[in-house]
Design an enzyme around this catalytic site. Structure first.
Site, short mmCIF file in Angstrom:
data_model
loop_
_atom_site.label_atom_id
_atom_site.label_comp_id
_atom_site.label_asym_id
_atom_site.label_seq_id
_atom_site.Cartn_x
_atom_site.Cartn_y
_atom_site.Cartn_z
CG ASP A 185 -9.08 39.53 8.17
OD1 ASP A 185 -7.80 39.19 7.86
OD2 ASP A 185 -10.18 39.84 7.57
CG ASP B 202 -11.28 35.85 -1.61
OD1 ASP B 202 -11.30 35.00 -1.06
OD2 ASP B 202 -10.73 36.05 -2.95
CG ASP C 70 -5.44 35.21 7.15
OD1 ASP C 70 -5.01 34.47 6.66
OD2 ASP C 70 -6.70 35.80 7.17
#
Length: 327
Positions: free
Chosen positions: A117, A302, A155
């Protein structure tokens, strides 16, 4: 799991499936040719999920109506995300053991790639390539011969494409993803879907084709879309079909956990007013869409935005909002 998916794809292509009402209203075990109670015919529901525990607590506290609403989450299968900083073996073995005993398929997400991330809300990941190989090996070993569907590294590929992951790390990341696919597929009953972002992120799906190929998508069962996002089933399916064309017809799965009201423009982190989406099922009505899944666990934050706790932490009031908005 992959045997069921292939069976459903054939039935759909031949026009042998039942009439399409709403995919959310049909149990996949009821589809012609798929025996009920057969291993892999349904996904496992965790009786100790945060939503289930919260519902029991609220029931004891007299919040019966809220507890009932929360059952809309607790009663559905959602993927488990074993923490990267610890050995995944105990959690994965508990889940696969319970799922096997129930004759169902467990949903898992592997999320521990190095430099995860890009240092944002879900920063972390394995310390280096060697640590990741060890972790994914333990993850796979813990599955054993149980039936599992694994979403691999949300991701990771999209961050290669958007430039967030530094260029000097691209080759290693793609190699690790390819190795992870092969390692997981060494287990006899595992389906693997490599994450490919969402249509609001990488606008041009063709930009993902070469990175996915370098990351070993050919050895996977397909790719996953909309993980932890809010894009509609329709938009995501259209996007996925374009990407599939560039990948030789690869199938895909869609995260529908929180997309019932679609996205809130300009807000991706804990947007208000969202709703639960299509319930998990392999009955999608589309031969290239293998399943609608709840990959993001509804009610988990989130990140520290809009008053939320750390990413991945349970947020009961947000969960309640998702359930209430799904009425």
């Amino acid at each position: 799991m992959f045997r069921l998916i292939q069976t459903l794809a054939v039935l759909t292509a031949l026009g042998l499936t039942a009439g399409c009402s709403s995919a959310a209203d049909v149990d996949e075990a009821s589809v012609a040719g798929v025996p009920s109670k057969k291993a892999g015919s349904e996904f496992w529901v965790d009786p100790e999920s945060p939503a289930a525990r919260q519902g029991r607590l609220w029931q004891r506290q007299g919040r019966s109506q809220d507890a009932e609403l929360l059952q809309r989450i607790a009663g559905q299968p959602a993927a488990l995300w074993p923490a990267g900083e610890i050995d995944p073996t105990p959690l994965v073995r508990r889940a696969t053991g319970a799922a096997a005993e129930a004759g169902r398929t467990v949903l898992l997400t592997a999320y521990n790639i190095p430099h995860r991330d890009c240092g944002q809300h879900s920063a972390g990941g394995a310390a280096d390539a060697a640590a990741y190989r060890q972790w994914i090996g333990r993850f796979a070993d813990a599955i054993g011969d149980a039936e599992a569907l694994v979403v691999l590294e949300p991701d990771a590929v999209a961050h290669i494409v958007d430039g967030c992951t530094p260029r000097e790390l691209h080759a290693e990341r793609e190699a690790l993803l390819g190795e992870a696919i092969i390692r997981l597929k060494a287990q006899p009953n595992v389906a693997v879907y490599l994450d490919a972002g969402n249509p609001a992120w990488i606008k041009d799906p063709w930009a993902l084709v070469d990175p996915l190929k370098r990351a070993g998508i050919a050895a996977a069962d397909g790719f996953a879309l909309n993980v932890s996002n809010f894009q509609t089933d329709e938009d995501t399916t259209e996007y996925g079909k374009k990407l599939s064309q560039g990948l030789g017809g690869k199938h895909f799965v869609i995260d529908t956990s929180r997309n019932g009201n679609g996205p809130l423009p300009g807000v991706w982190c804990n947007p208000p007013g969202r709703a639960l989406g299509t319930r998990p099922t392999t009955r999608t009505g589309d031969p290239v869409v293998d399943a609608y899944l709840w990959i993001k666990r509804p009610g988990e934050s989130d990140g520290t935005c809009a008053g939320g706790p750390d990413a991945g932490r349970w947020w009961p009031e947000y969960a309640l909002g998702l359930a209430r908005n799904s009425e």
